[in-house]
Write a protein that holds these residues in place. Structure first.
Motif: not given
Length: 266
Positions: A95-97, A99-100, A102, A127, A131-133, A135-136
C-alpha cells in the motif's frame, strides 16, 4: 457483514515487538521533539523482519517524517535519516500509495548536498516500482528535475565530457568544457521581466568555478542578468553546480552517481 458494495477492511496483524517499539518511539516525539534524532537513528538501525508490513500501520510515523522533511532549517543528519527510514518503510510495506510527501521530495532534489539528493533518488526508485505511485513520479515537476539531474557536464544530455573521463583524476584536457555553463532557453511574452521581450536566450559562462561568491549568489546574478523564468531555475542551478564541482574529483564522482540514478528513473 459488510454492506453490499463495501469492501471489508482486512484486519492488520500486530507489529513485531521491535517494530512496535520503534512505532511507539515515533509517537512519543510529539511530547519530546528533541528525541527525533535518536529515534531516527534507532529506526534506521532496525532490522526489518521477513514478513511484509502494511504502510497503513505506519501512517502516524509517516506524518512525523513528513513534518521533519518539511522543515526548511532541518539538520542534514535528520533529513538523511528521515529519507532512509522512509525508504525502509516503502521497501518493506504494501500500500505504498499511502505515501504523500512528494512535494518535500521535489524540494529536496534542489539540495546543494549530494548525499541528500542521492537519498531522495533512492526513495523515488522505490516509488517508481508500483504503477500506483509511478504515475506520480511521472508528473512534469519530477520529470523536469530528473531531466536536469541526468544532464552531464557542458549542459546537454549527451555532453562533451564522457562520464568515464569525469571519474579520472586528471581532467585537465576537459577543464574548459567541464567548468562552462551552457544553456539555451526560449522566453515567451509572459515570462520575461520588465524590459525583456520574448525570444531565445543563450547563457554561456566560462570558468564558473572561479566566479566570485557561492553558488546561490552566482545563480541569482545569472537569473537577474538574463531574466531567467522560474521554470528554468532548477536546470540552471544544476548546471551551475556541475560546472563548479568539475575541478574536484570526489564531487565529480558524486554527481556522476546522481546522473546515473536520475537517468534510471526517467
Amino acid at each position: 457483514m459488510a454492506p453490499v458494495g463495501v469492501k471489508r477492511r482486512r484486519m492488520l496483524a500486530p507489529l513485531p515487538e521491535g517494530l512496535r517499539q520503534i512505532h511507539a518511539a515515533f509517537e512519543g516525539i510529539a511530547h519530546q521533539p528533541d528525541t527525533v534524532g535518536e529515534v531516527l537513528k534507532r529506526a534506521c538501525e532496525t532490522v526489518w523482519p521477513s514478513e511484509k508490513g502494511d504502510l497503513f500501520q505506519w501512517s502516524a510515523v509517516l506524518d512525523v517524517l513528513d513534518a521533519e522533511l518539511g522543515k526548511e532549517d532541518a539538520a542534514k543528519e535528520i533529513v538523511i535519516a528521515a529519507l532512509r527510514f522512509t525508504r525502509t518503510l516503502l521497501e518493506n510495506c504494501s500500500n505504498r500509495h499511502v505515501y504523500n510527501s512528494y512535494e518535500h521530495l521535489q524540494r529536496l532534489l534542489e539540495s546543494p548536498d549530494w548525499e541528500v539528493v542521492v537519498c531522495v533518488l533512492r526513495v523515488l526508485s522505490v516509488l517508481a516500482t508500483p504503477r500506483s505511485t509511478r504515475q506520480l513520479i511521472g508528473e512534469a515537476q519530477f520529470v523536469s528535475r530528473l531531466t536536469a539531474l541526468s544532464s552531464t557536464w557542458t549542459g546537454s544530455t549527451d555532453g562533451l565530457v564522457s562520464l568515464s573521463a569525469c571519474c579520472r583524476e586528471d581532467v585537465s584536457a576537459w577543464m574548459a568544457q567541464g567548468t562552462t555553463v551552457r544553456m539555451q532557453l526560449y522566453r515567451t511574452g509572459g515570462e520575461g521581466q520588465e524590459g525583456k521581450g520574448e525570444g531565445l536566450t543563450v547563457i554561456n559562462i566560462h570558468n564558473a568555478h572561479t566566479c566570485l561568491g557561492d553558488t546561490e549568489e552566482i545563480f541569482q546574478r545569472i537569473v537577474d542578468e538574463h531574466s531567467v523564468p522560474a521554470a528554468h531555475h532548477f536546470a540552471l542551478k544544476t548546471r551551475l553546480r556541475l560546472a563548479r564541482a568539475f575541478p574536484d574529483l570526489e564531487a565529480r564522482r558524486q554527481w556522476v552517481r546522481v546522473h546515473m540514478m536520475a537517468t534510471t528513473l526517467l
